[in-house]
Design a protein around this motif. Structure first.
Motif, short mmCIF file in Angstrom:
data_model
loop_
_atom_site.label_atom_id
_atom_site.label_comp_id
_atom_site.label_asym_id
_atom_site.label_seq_id
_atom_site.Cartn_x
_atom_site.Cartn_y
_atom_site.Cartn_z
N ARG A 163 0.84 -1.21 0.00
CA ARG A 163 0.00 0.00 0.00
C ARG A 163 0.87 1.25 0.00
O ARG A 163 1.93 1.27 0.61
N ASN A 164 0.36 2.27 -0.64
CA ASN A 164 1.05 3.55 -0.68
C ASN A 164 0.24 4.54 0.15
O ASN A 164 -0.74 5.10 -0.32
N TYR A 165 0.67 4.74 1.41
CA TYR A 165 -0.06 5.61 2.33
C TYR A 165 0.30 7.08 2.10
O TYR A 165 1.47 7.43 1.93
N LEU A 166 -0.71 7.93 2.11
CA LEU A 166 -0.48 9.37 2.09
C LEU A 166 -0.28 9.86 3.53
O LEU A 166 0.48 10.80 3.77
N HIS A 167 -0.97 9.25 4.46
CA HIS A 167 -0.81 9.52 5.90
C HIS A 167 -1.05 8.21 6.63
O HIS A 167 -2.03 7.52 6.37
N ARG A 168 -0.18 7.87 7.54
CA ARG A 168 -0.35 6.64 8.32
C ARG A 168 -0.33 6.99 9.79
O ARG A 168 0.71 7.19 10.40
N GLY A 169 -1.53 7.06 10.37
CA GLY A 169 -1.67 7.43 11.78
C GLY A 169 -1.93 6.25 12.69
O GLY A 169 -1.82 6.36 13.90
N ILE A 170 -2.30 5.10 12.10
CA ILE A 170 -2.54 3.89 12.90
C ILE A 170 -1.27 3.06 12.86
O ILE A 170 -0.94 2.45 11.84
N ALA A 171 -0.56 3.04 13.96
CA ALA A 171 0.70 2.30 14.03
C ALA A 171 0.41 0.82 14.22
O ALA A 171 -0.39 0.44 15.06
N THR A 172 1.05 0.00 13.41
CA THR A 172 0.92 -1.45 13.56
C THR A 172 2.30 -2.08 13.67
O THR A 172 2.51 -3.21 13.25
N ARG A 173 3.24 -1.35 14.25
CA ARG A 173 4.58 -1.90 14.41
C ARG A 173 4.58 -2.92 15.54
O ARG A 173 3.73 -2.90 16.43
N ALA A 174 5.54 -3.81 15.50
CA ALA A 174 5.66 -4.84 16.53
C ALA A 174 5.93 -4.18 17.87
O ALA A 174 6.58 -3.13 17.95
N PHE A 175 5.44 -4.81 18.93
CA PHE A 175 5.66 -4.25 20.27
C PHE A 175 5.81 -5.38 21.28
O PHE A 175 5.41 -6.52 21.03
N GLU A 176 6.40 -5.01 22.40
CA GLU A 176 6.45 -5.89 23.56
C GLU A 176 6.27 -5.01 24.79
O GLU A 176 7.03 -4.06 24.98
#
Length: 154
Positions: free
Chosen positions: A86-99
Protein backbone atom coordinates in the motif's frame (compact mmCIF):
# COMPACT_ATOMS: atom_id res chain seq x y z
CA UNK A 1 16.43 11.52 33.44
CA UNK A 2 17.37 10.62 36.98
CA UNK A 3 19.38 7.57 37.94
CA UNK A 4 19.32 6.22 41.47
CA UNK A 5 22.14 4.14 42.94
CA UNK A 6 20.47 1.25 44.75
CA UNK A 7 23.66 -0.43 46.02
CA UNK A 8 23.16 0.87 49.62
CA UNK A 9 19.73 -0.79 49.59
CA UNK A 10 21.33 -4.14 48.72
CA UNK A 11 23.86 -3.82 51.56
CA UNK A 12 21.41 -2.91 54.32
CA UNK A 13 18.47 -5.20 53.60
CA UNK A 14 17.88 -8.91 53.39
CA UNK A 15 15.23 -10.34 51.11
CA UNK A 16 14.31 -7.06 49.43
CA UNK A 17 16.42 -7.59 46.32
CA UNK A 18 13.28 -8.12 44.21
CA UNK A 19 11.97 -4.70 45.33
CA UNK A 20 15.25 -3.10 44.32
CA UNK A 21 15.09 -4.84 40.93
CA UNK A 22 11.57 -3.53 40.39
CA UNK A 23 12.66 0.02 41.20
CA UNK A 24 15.57 -0.35 38.82
CA UNK A 25 13.28 -1.61 36.02
CA UNK A 26 10.90 1.30 36.56
CA UNK A 27 13.69 3.83 36.22
CA UNK A 28 14.83 2.15 32.98
CA UNK A 29 11.27 1.98 31.61
CA UNK A 30 10.83 5.76 31.96
CA UNK A 31 12.86 6.27 28.80
CA UNK A 32 10.89 3.76 26.71
CA UNK A 33 8.28 4.78 24.17
CA UNK A 34 4.68 4.55 25.28
CA UNK A 35 3.47 2.35 22.41
CA UNK A 36 0.92 0.90 22.59
CA UNK A 37 -1.05 3.01 25.07
CA UNK A 38 -2.62 1.18 28.00
CA UNK A 39 -4.78 1.62 31.11
CA UNK A 40 -4.58 -0.20 34.44
CA UNK A 41 -7.72 -0.18 36.56
CA UNK A 42 -8.83 -1.75 39.81
CA UNK A 43 -12.11 -3.57 39.21
CA UNK A 44 -12.59 -5.10 42.67
CA UNK A 45 -10.90 -5.64 46.02
CA UNK A 46 -8.55 -8.26 44.53
CA UNK A 47 -9.20 -7.76 40.81
CA UNK A 48 -7.47 -5.62 38.20
CA UNK A 49 -7.73 -5.05 34.44
CA UNK A 50 -5.09 -3.99 31.97
CA UNK A 51 -6.48 -2.56 28.73
CA UNK A 52 -4.10 -2.13 25.78
CA UNK A 53 -4.95 -0.35 22.51
CA UNK A 54 -4.18 -2.89 19.77
CA UNK A 55 -6.02 -1.44 16.77
CA UNK A 56 -4.96 -3.14 13.55
CA UNK A 57 -3.84 -6.40 15.18
CA UNK A 58 -5.76 -9.67 14.74
CA UNK A 59 -6.17 -12.06 17.69
CA UNK A 60 -3.58 -14.42 16.21
CA UNK A 61 -0.99 -11.63 16.06
CA UNK A 62 -1.15 -10.99 19.81
CA UNK A 63 0.45 -13.05 22.56
CA UNK A 64 -0.03 -12.77 26.34
CA UNK A 65 2.36 -14.67 28.64
CA UNK A 66 2.86 -14.77 32.39
CA UNK A 67 6.42 -15.66 33.39
CA UNK A 68 8.71 -15.00 36.35
CA UNK A 69 6.40 -12.48 38.01
CA UNK A 70 5.83 -10.55 34.80
CA UNK A 71 3.03 -10.27 32.30
CA UNK A 72 4.47 -9.97 28.79
CA UNK A 73 2.21 -8.80 25.95
CA UNK A 74 3.58 -8.92 22.41
CA UNK A 75 2.15 -8.01 19.04
CA UNK A 76 3.68 -8.94 15.70
CA UNK A 77 1.95 -8.06 12.43
CA UNK A 78 1.83 -11.10 10.14
CA UNK A 79 2.97 -10.75 6.55
CA UNK A 80 -0.11 -11.25 4.37
CA UNK A 81 0.50 -13.42 1.31
CA UNK A 82 -0.57 -11.94 -2.00
CA UNK A 83 -1.33 -8.54 -0.47
CA UNK A 84 -0.17 -5.62 -2.56
CA UNK A 85 2.04 -3.03 -0.97
CA UNK A 86 0.00 0.00 0.00
CA UNK A 87 1.05 3.55 -0.68
CA UNK A 88 -0.06 5.61 2.33
CA UNK A 89 -0.48 9.37 2.09
CA UNK A 90 -0.81 9.52 5.90
CA UNK A 91 -0.35 6.64 8.32
CA UNK A 92 -1.67 7.43 11.78
CA UNK A 93 -2.54 3.89 12.90
CA UNK A 94 0.70 2.30 14.03
CA UNK A 95 0.92 -1.45 13.56
CA UNK A 96 4.58 -1.90 14.41
CA UNK A 97 5.66 -4.84 16.53
CA UNK A 98 5.66 -4.25 20.27
CA UNK A 99 6.45 -5.89 23.56
CA UNK A 100 4.95 -4.48 26.74
CA UNK A 101 5.96 -5.84 30.18
CA UNK A 102 4.05 -5.46 33.43
CA UNK A 103 5.59 -6.43 36.77
CA UNK A 104 3.06 -8.46 38.76
CA UNK A 105 2.87 -8.36 42.54
CA UNK A 106 3.11 -11.56 44.54
CA UNK A 107 0.09 -13.86 44.16
CA UNK A 108 -1.33 -11.92 41.18
CA UNK A 109 -2.13 -14.04 38.14
CA UNK A 110 -3.73 -13.41 34.76
CA UNK A 111 -7.24 -14.85 34.68
CA UNK A 112 -8.21 -14.25 31.05
CA UNK A 113 -7.67 -12.01 28.03
CA UNK A 114 -10.16 -10.86 25.39
CA UNK A 115 -10.09 -8.41 22.48
CA UNK A 116 -12.99 -6.06 21.89
CA UNK A 117 -13.25 -3.03 19.58
CA UNK A 118 -9.49 -2.77 19.05
CA UNK A 119 -8.70 -3.12 22.76
CA UNK A 120 -7.05 -6.06 24.52
CA UNK A 121 -8.47 -6.57 28.04
CA UNK A 122 -6.43 -8.69 30.46
CA UNK A 123 -8.12 -9.51 33.76
CA UNK A 124 -5.89 -10.14 36.76
CA UNK A 125 -6.76 -11.54 40.17
CA UNK A 126 -4.82 -11.58 43.44
CA UNK A 127 -5.15 -14.89 45.29
CA UNK A 128 -3.36 -14.90 48.63
CA UNK A 129 -2.81 -18.46 49.95
CA UNK A 130 -4.49 -19.33 53.25
CA UNK A 131 -1.08 -19.83 54.90
CA UNK A 132 -0.18 -16.19 54.20
CA UNK A 133 -3.45 -14.61 55.28
CA UNK A 134 -3.51 -12.94 58.71
CA UNK A 135 -4.67 -15.21 61.50
CA UNK A 136 -5.49 -14.56 65.10
CA UNK A 137 -3.25 -16.07 67.76
CA UNK A 138 -4.87 -16.68 71.11
CA UNK A 139 -3.01 -15.25 74.07
CA UNK A 140 -2.72 -17.80 76.86
CA UNK A 141 -2.73 -16.86 80.54
CA UNK A 142 -0.28 -18.25 83.05
CA UNK A 143 -2.98 -20.52 84.54
CA UNK A 144 -3.74 -22.24 81.23
CA UNK A 145 -0.04 -22.82 80.53
CA UNK A 146 0.48 -24.43 83.97
CA UNK A 147 -2.63 -26.57 83.59
CA UNK A 148 -1.51 -28.14 80.29
CA UNK A 149 1.48 -30.18 81.65
CA UNK A 150 -0.73 -31.62 84.43
CA UNK A 151 -3.34 -32.72 81.91
CA UNK A 152 -0.64 -34.50 79.88
CA UNK A 153 0.58 -36.49 82.93
CA UNK A 154 -2.92 -37.75 83.83
Amino acid sequence: MRHFDLSPLYRSTVGFDRLANILEQVSLAEGQASYPPYNIEKTGENAYRITIAVAGFADGELNVEAREGQLVVTGRKAEAEGETKRNYLHRGIATRAFERRFQLADHVRAKDAVTENGLLHIDLVREVPEALKPRRIEIATKNTIEAKPEAAEA
